[in-house]
Design a protein around this motif. Sequence first.
Motif, PDB file in Angstrom:
ATOM      1  N   ASP A 164       0.872  -1.168   0.068  1.00  0.00           N
ATOM      2  CA  ASP A 164       0.042   0.017   0.256  1.00  0.00           C
ATOM      3  C   ASP A 164       1.050   1.289  -0.007  1.00  0.00           C
ATOM      4  O   ASP A 164       0.606   2.267  -0.686  1.00  0.00           O
ATOM      5  N   GLN A 165       2.124   1.159   0.801  1.00  0.00           N
ATOM      6  CA  GLN A 165       2.824   2.282   0.753  1.00  0.00           C
ATOM      7  C   GLN A 165       3.766   2.424  -0.264  1.00  0.00           C
ATOM      8  O   GLN A 165       4.217   3.460  -0.696  1.00  0.00           O
ATOM      9  N   MET A 166       4.083   1.344  -0.858  1.00  0.00           N
ATOM     10  CA  MET A 166       5.373   1.573  -2.243  1.00  0.00           C
ATOM     11  C   MET A 166       4.410   1.504  -3.441  1.00  0.00           C
ATOM     12  O   MET A 166       5.145   2.280  -4.544  1.00  0.00           O
ATOM     13  N   ILE A 167       3.261   1.169  -3.687  1.00  0.00           N
ATOM     14  CA  ILE A 167       2.631   1.297  -4.918  1.00  0.00           C
ATOM     15  C   ILE A 167       1.683   2.415  -5.210  1.00  0.00           C
ATOM     16  O   ILE A 167       0.657   2.510  -4.337  1.00  0.00           O
ATOM     17  N   PRO A 168       1.860   3.168  -6.088  1.00  0.00           N
ATOM     18  CA  PRO A 168       0.450   4.228  -6.314  1.00  0.00           C
ATOM     19  C   PRO A 168      -0.528   3.823  -6.920  1.00  0.00           C
ATOM     20  O   PRO A 168      -0.531   2.876  -7.713  1.00  0.00           O
ATOM     21  N   HIS A 169      -1.735   4.144  -6.142  1.00  0.00           N
ATOM     22  CA  HIS A 169      -2.919   3.519  -6.527  1.00  0.00           C
ATOM     23  C   HIS A 169      -4.039   4.488  -6.005  1.00  0.00           C
ATOM     24  O   HIS A 169      -3.834   5.324  -5.261  1.00  0.00           O
ATOM     25  N   LEU A 170      -5.205   4.356  -6.682  1.00  0.00           N
ATOM     26  CA  LEU A 170      -6.543   5.276  -6.292  1.00  0.00           C
ATOM     27  C   LEU A 170      -7.763   4.574  -6.186  1.00  0.00           C
ATOM     28  O   LEU A 170      -7.966   3.838  -7.152  1.00  0.00           O
ATOM     29  N   HIS A 171      -8.172   4.672  -5.011  1.00  0.00           N
ATOM     30  CA  HIS A 171      -9.307   3.752  -4.731  1.00  0.00           C
ATOM     31  C   HIS A 171     -10.539   4.492  -5.127  1.00  0.00           C
ATOM     32  O   HIS A 171     -10.829   5.657  -5.506  1.00  0.00           O
ATOM     33  N   LEU A 172     -11.734   3.622  -5.670  1.00  0.00           N
ATOM     34  CA  LEU A 172     -12.825   4.179  -6.149  1.00  0.00           C
ATOM     35  C   LEU A 172     -13.565   5.271  -5.258  1.00  0.00           C
ATOM     36  O   LEU A 172     -13.702   4.923  -4.205  1.00  0.00           O
ATOM     37  N   GLY A 173     -13.844   6.197  -5.834  1.00  0.00           N
ATOM     38  CA  GLY A 173     -14.494   7.398  -5.158  1.00  0.00           C
ATOM     39  C   GLY A 173     -13.655   8.295  -4.508  1.00  0.00           C
ATOM     40  O   GLY A 173     -14.101   9.400  -3.803  1.00  0.00           O
ATOM     41  N   THR A 215      -6.978   6.508 -14.590  1.00  0.00           N
ATOM     42  CA  THR A 215      -7.201   5.063 -14.790  1.00  0.00           C
ATOM     43  C   THR A 215      -6.400   4.128 -14.521  1.00  0.00           C
ATOM     44  O   THR A 215      -6.909   2.984 -13.978  1.00  0.00           O
ATOM     45  N   THR A 216      -5.093   4.327 -14.732  1.00  0.00           N
ATOM     46  CA  THR A 216      -3.928   3.381 -14.501  1.00  0.00           C
ATOM     47  C   THR A 216      -3.888   3.091 -12.860  1.00  0.00           C
ATOM     48  O   THR A 216      -3.835   2.000 -12.509  1.00  0.00           O
ATOM     49  N   MET A 217      -4.220   4.259 -12.063  1.00  0.00           N
ATOM     50  CA  MET A 217      -3.939   4.087 -10.535  1.00  0.00           C
ATOM     51  C   MET A 217      -5.280   3.236 -10.200  1.00  0.00           C
ATOM     52  O   MET A 217      -5.235   2.675  -9.032  1.00  0.00           O
ATOM     53  N   LEU A 218      -6.686   3.545 -10.747  1.00  0.00           N
ATOM     54  CA  LEU A 218      -7.672   2.805 -10.307  1.00  0.00           C
ATOM     55  C   LEU A 218      -7.294   1.306 -10.397  1.00  0.00           C
ATOM     56  O   LEU A 218      -7.955   0.343  -9.750  1.00  0.00           O
ATOM     57  N   VAL A 219      -6.891   0.850 -11.550  1.00  0.00           N
ATOM     58  CA  VAL A 219      -6.595  -0.450 -11.961  1.00  0.00           C
ATOM     59  C   VAL A 219      -5.439  -1.053 -10.817  1.00  0.00           C
ATOM     60  O   VAL A 219      -5.588  -2.051 -10.399  1.00  0.00           O
ATOM     61  N   LEU A 220      -4.496  -0.343 -10.621  1.00  0.00           N
ATOM     62  CA  LEU A 220      -3.483  -0.858  -9.676  1.00  0.00           C
ATOM     63  C   LEU A 220      -4.127  -0.992  -8.292  1.00  0.00           C
ATOM     64  O   LEU A 220      -3.670  -1.914  -7.660  1.00  0.00           O
ATOM     65  N   ALA A 221      -5.001  -0.211  -7.704  1.00  0.00           N
ATOM     66  CA  ALA A 221      -5.925  -0.334  -6.754  1.00  0.00           C
ATOM     67  C   ALA A 221      -6.410  -1.574  -6.692  1.00  0.00           C
ATOM     68  O   ALA A 221      -6.283  -2.408  -5.770  1.00  0.00           O
ATOM     69  N   VAL A 222      -7.065  -2.130  -7.809  1.00  0.00           N
ATOM     70  CA  VAL A 222      -7.690  -3.262  -7.763  1.00  0.00           C
ATOM     71  C   VAL A 222      -6.793  -4.554  -7.749  1.00  0.00           C
ATOM     72  O   VAL A 222      -6.923  -5.620  -7.347  1.00  0.00           O
ATOM     73  N   THR A 223      -5.562  -4.253  -8.686  1.00  0.00           N
ATOM     74  CA  THR A 223      -4.680  -5.371  -8.566  1.00  0.00           C
ATOM     75  C   THR A 223      -4.068  -5.622  -7.376  1.00  0.00           C
ATOM     76  O   THR A 223      -3.720  -6.846  -7.017  1.00  0.00           O
ATOM     77  N   GLU A 226     -10.395  11.077  -4.127  1.00  0.00           N
ATOM     78  CA  GLU A 226     -10.117  12.358  -4.839  1.00  0.00           C
ATOM     79  C   GLU A 226      -8.481  12.272  -4.731  1.00  0.00           C
ATOM     80  O   GLU A 226      -7.851  12.662  -5.786  1.00  0.00           O
ATOM     81  N   LYS A 227      -7.977  11.682  -3.729  1.00  0.00           N
ATOM     82  CA  LYS A 227      -6.359  11.615  -3.558  1.00  0.00           C
ATOM     83  C   LYS A 227      -5.839  10.264  -3.464  1.00  0.00           C
ATOM     84  O   LYS A 227      -6.239   9.179  -3.002  1.00  0.00           O
ATOM     85  N   ALA A 228      -4.720  10.070  -4.576  1.00  0.00           N
ATOM     86  CA  ALA A 228      -4.154   8.826  -4.631  1.00  0.00           C
ATOM     87  C   ALA A 228      -3.248   8.570  -3.357  1.00  0.00           C
ATOM     88  O   ALA A 228      -3.021   9.430  -2.556  1.00  0.00           O
ATOM     89  N   GLU A 229      -2.989   7.161  -3.045  1.00  0.00           N
ATOM     90  CA  GLU A 229      -2.262   6.643  -2.106  1.00  0.00           C
ATOM     91  C   GLU A 229      -0.800   6.148  -2.650  1.00  0.00           C
ATOM     92  O   GLU A 229      -0.532   5.982  -3.823  1.00  0.00           O
ATOM     93  N   GLY A 230       0.159   5.994  -1.727  1.00  0.00           N
ATOM     94  CA  GLY A 230       1.391   5.638  -2.167  1.00  0.00           C
ATOM     95  C   GLY A 230       2.207   6.858  -2.726  1.00  0.00           C
ATOM     96  O   GLY A 230       1.900   7.767  -2.321  1.00  0.00           O
TER      97      GLY A 230
END
Length: 259
Positions: free
Chosen positions: A86-95, A109-117, A97-101
């Motif tokens: 969670d800390q090392m991979i940039p990702h964005l959860h559904l809904g 769109t890429t970060m949304l897919v990374l979150a599910v991955t 506004e701010k990305a994590e990582g």
Amino acid sequence: MELLVGLMLPFLGTTLGAAGVFFLKNQLRAWVQKLMLGFASGVMVAASVWSLLIPSMDASEGLGKFAFVPAAVGFLLGIVFLLLMDQMIPHLHLGAEKAEGPCCQLRKTTMLVLAVTIHNIPEGIALGVVLAGMLSQQAEITMTGALALSIGIAIQNFPEGAIVSLPLKSEGGLGRGRAFLYGSLSGIVEPIAALLTILLSELFTPLLPYLLSFAAGAMIYVVVEELIPEASEGEHSNIGTIGFAAGFVLMMILDVALG
């Protein structure tokens, strides 16, 4: 053949769910998403207990009163592993506004897919460990028991595929075809992770009890950190609870009846 079916069923579930982008015009209603998120949480918690933690302790019976040690150690390592991801991979959860990582210039769109991955990796590890346990016969896991987990994950992945592909179309601005492709590919990590886990477990067969509980810890992290908060925030939180109960009971029935 049975091994291949066990590996690919979860990916099939994600793909069928992602195909919903061709039939639904807009995003799923909020209460439907909460129901599905709750359902996914219930399936993952039940699978963690019946398919992973209990077999881990059963496989450690030779330790007597300390049979809990592999389960406890592996479980905590699984939590730490997902925490680091969670800390090392940039990702964005559904809904959100701010990305994590870490900060990056990746597209939304890429970060949304990374979150599910990230969510799918623990499920792939769990499936791989159970299939490895079945192959090694160390944890008394039957083929039907392994298929029960595979079917449970596939059922859970069906709504998850829709939850991923629809926002990619509406929020990410992708066409239906690309939204379906990205939604479907978010699930390909599961058979890949499962296959890698099987190959690694053959080298470290004595560690199977730790691997089982490791997968359980990783799955519980996803449930507690992401799925339950998303299912319970705002209105219709009781719908998420109902979904959790349904998913938990269904996975429990599958595991006990087929295991």
